[in-house]
Design a protein around this motif. Structure first.
Motif, PDB file in Angstrom:
ATOM      1  N   ASN A  71     -34.935 129.980  28.149  1.00  0.00           N
ATOM      2  CA  ASN A  71     -34.321 130.568  29.342  1.00  0.00           C
ATOM      3  C   ASN A  71     -33.516 131.825  29.022  1.00  0.00           C
ATOM      4  OD1 ASN A  71     -35.417 128.602  30.966  1.00  0.00           O
ATOM      5  ND2 ASN A  71     -33.615 127.291  30.886  1.00  0.00           N
TER       6      ASN A  71
ATOM      7  N   THR B   3     -42.209 127.806  21.338  1.00  0.00           N
ATOM      8  CA  THR B   3     -42.153 127.798  22.798  1.00  0.00           C
ATOM      9  C   THR B   3     -41.958 129.200  23.386  1.00  0.00           C
ATOM     10  OG1 THR B   3     -39.784 127.280  22.758  1.00  0.00           O
ATOM     11  CG2 THR B   3     -41.308 125.428  22.947  1.00  0.00           C
TER      12      THR B   3
ATOM     13  N   CYS C  94     -34.184 123.930  23.208  1.00  0.00           N
ATOM     14  CA  CYS C  94     -35.095 124.128  24.334  1.00  0.00           C
ATOM     15  C   CYS C  94     -34.695 123.200  25.476  1.00  0.00           C
ATOM     16  CB  CYS C  94     -36.529 123.819  23.924  1.00  0.00           C
ATOM     17  SG  CYS C  94     -37.206 125.030  22.772  1.00  0.00           S
ATOM     18  N   PRO C  95     -34.813 123.609  26.683  1.00  0.00           N
ATOM     19  CA  PRO C  95     -35.420 124.858  27.134  1.00  0.00           C
ATOM     20  C   PRO C  95     -34.435 126.025  27.229  1.00  0.00           C
ATOM     21  CG  PRO C  95     -34.936 123.529  29.044  1.00  0.00           C
ATOM     22  CD  PRO C  95     -34.512 122.728  27.824  1.00  0.00           C
TER      23      PRO C  95
END
Length: 86
Positions: A29, A56, A24-25
């Motif tokens: 994405n 997430t 992450c992130p």
């Protein structure tokens, strides 16, 4: 609506995203990038070995109302996150 592992296993994804080795992130994405390319109703599956992505990614797509989380399958340290674009 979470589907069972058996129901998820017969789904042919319209977009398969390889997130192995990513954290992450970036895992989020690349899922969002695939969803941006997908048409409504198409299924995006991200394969990842980053367990945090199983939290997430579903949270982000639900919060932004861009995809339905069909379910998550875990096998041998890898996760497949099934997302249906809204």
């Amino acid at each position: 609506m979470a589907l069972t592992k058996e129901e998820l296993s017969v789904i042919e994804p319209d977009h398969l995203v390889d997130g192995i080795g990513e954290v992450c992130p970036h895992t989020l994405n690349i899922a969002l990038k695939a969803l941006k390319k997908a048409k409504p109703g198409e299924v995006v599956v991200e394969v990842t070995d980053h367990s945090i992505a199983t939290k997430t990614i579903p949270a982000a797509v639900k919060m932004n109302k861009i995809a339905e989380v069909l379910g998550i399958v875990s096998e041998n340290g890898e996760y497949k996150i099934y997302l249906k674009k809204l």
